[in-house]
Design an enzyme around this catalytic site. Structure first.
Site, mmCIF file in Angstrom:
data_model
loop_
_atom_site.group_PDB
_atom_site.id
_atom_site.type_symbol
_atom_site.label_atom_id
_atom_site.label_comp_id
_atom_site.label_asym_id
_atom_site.label_seq_id
_atom_site.Cartn_x
_atom_site.Cartn_y
_atom_site.Cartn_z
ATOM 1 N N GLU A 234 0.705 -1.000 -0.325
ATOM 2 C CA GLU A 234 -0.509 0.015 -0.183
ATOM 3 C C GLU A 234 0.912 0.972 0.032
ATOM 4 O OE1 GLU A 234 0.793 1.530 2.958
ATOM 5 O OE2 GLU A 234 1.897 -0.348 3.359
ATOM 6 N N GLU B 248 4.455 -0.365 1.905
ATOM 7 C CA GLU B 248 5.063 -1.140 0.989
ATOM 8 C C GLU B 248 4.576 -2.242 0.049
ATOM 9 O OE1 GLU B 248 8.213 0.370 -0.942
ATOM 10 O OE2 GLU B 248 8.473 2.362 -0.130
#
Length: 350
Positions: A175, A318
């Protein structure tokens, strides 16, 4: 719950017990004391139950990085400004972020999805599925409508479906969204029952004063949005983020397609918590990669019922922790396929 989500959830079945028994028999026949490889054996057996194959091919792996912005950044809850979200999305797409480096090392694809970035983005590698330009400020109103949350979940599910059709069998949740530890902590408080002191952490590295302010903002959000704790979609729509909703779809989609889904850190785990409340069977398809340093992650994993594989003091997000743990999946798969049995090696079994 919308009928389309009900149909997805109905596709999620219990793990294949026959395949798990075959995997266990294989593990017990290998030249080692029973259970001596610990979590590698646990993962190998789980992978068998997920896929329905005693020794599945787990070589096709990908991290799906969902990106979205958050209106709550207006409250000054992050050490970084909102414009970093689209800048980092371009960094992912150009291969320069930490998750890209670790994915290349693990032989995994990186799929970056704009589900709610508050900017117009164009790039040949971008998967553009924008629902809206960022969420509303949860300290004042609902992050999004129930229909928008459902649409974002659908995005994640559809992307997984497309990738499974092309052979991907292992997914990691990634994300990007400045400020997204704030909605994640709000979700944890609403669904996990933790206090703000337990659930709210420093995110990108805020100081003590801003941490106190962040907790106050989340308390205001919980007051402004009277969520139904028995309705995970309501909690997601009122307190969550578009990228979190997209990851809920990734998790439910992986489970519906009998694929493994490796959960990253705090934000990914917020999506996993929502998915677990929508579809309890989906937890069997999840693998917790690591324990983040972010305040509340331990409580988040406990609320889901997951135990992390590694502790590396990471807190980047991430999908980095999840992609790093792909190597352990490879190790478990290789053990099952390449290690000698007592019989083949001529070793006396204890």
């Amino acid at each position: 719950m919308p009928e389309e989500l009900i149909e997805v959830i109905k596709r999620i079945r219990p793990l294949d017990s026959v395949a798990m028994e075959a995997a266990q028999a294989r593990l017990d026949s290998l030249t080692k004391p029973p259970g001596s490889l610990g979590k590698l054996e646990t993962v190998a057996k789980q992978a068998a139950g997920i896929t329905g194959e005693a020794m599945p091919d787990l070589s096709r792996k990908a991290v799906v990085v969902m990106a979205g912005d958050h209106g709550v950044c207006e409250e000054g809850v992050s050490a970084f400004p909102p414009e970093v979200t689209p800048q980092m999305v371009l960094n992912f797409l150009n291969g320069g972020a930490a998750v890209n480096v670790l994915a290349r090392q693990a032989g995994a694809d990186v799929v970056c999805v704009d589900v709610g970035v508050n900017a117009k983005l164009e790039h040949p590698k971008l998967v553009s599925r924008k629902i809206r330009y960022g969420t509303a400020n949860i300290a004042r109103e609902a992050a999004m409508s129930r229909a928008e949350a459902t649409a974002a979940v659908r995005v994640g599910y559809e992307i997984v479906s497309e990738m499974v059709a092309k052979g991907t069998r292992v997914f990691a949740t990634g994300e990007m969204g400045i400020g997204n530890t704030t909605p994640s902590a709000a979700i944890l408080i609403a669904l996990g029952g933790l206090s703000p002191e337990q659930a709210v952490g420093r995110g990108t590295g805020i100081d003590d004063a801003r941490l106190r302010h962040k907790r106050g903002v989340i308390e205001r959000a919980l007051q402004a949005n009277e969520v139904d704790q028995d309705d995970a979609l309501d909690v997601l729509a009122k307190l969550g983020g578009l990228e979190i909703a997209g990851l809920v779809g990734v998790i439910l989609g992986a489970a519906a397609h009998r694929a493994l889904v490796v959960i990253d850190g705090f934000i990914s785990s917020a999506a996993a918590l929502v998915a677990s409340r929508m579809a309890p069977l989906s937890v069997s398809y999840m693998i917790a990669s690591h324990m983040s340093l972010e305040q509340g992650h331990h409580g988040m994993l406990e609320a889901i019922g997951l135990s992390p594989m590694i502790h590396m003091d990471m807190r980047l997000g991430e999908g980095t922790g999840a992609v790093l743990s792909f190597h352990f999946l490879d190790a478990a798969s290789n053990i099952m396929r390449e290690m000698a049995t007592f019989e083949s090696a001529g070793v006396t079994q204890g």
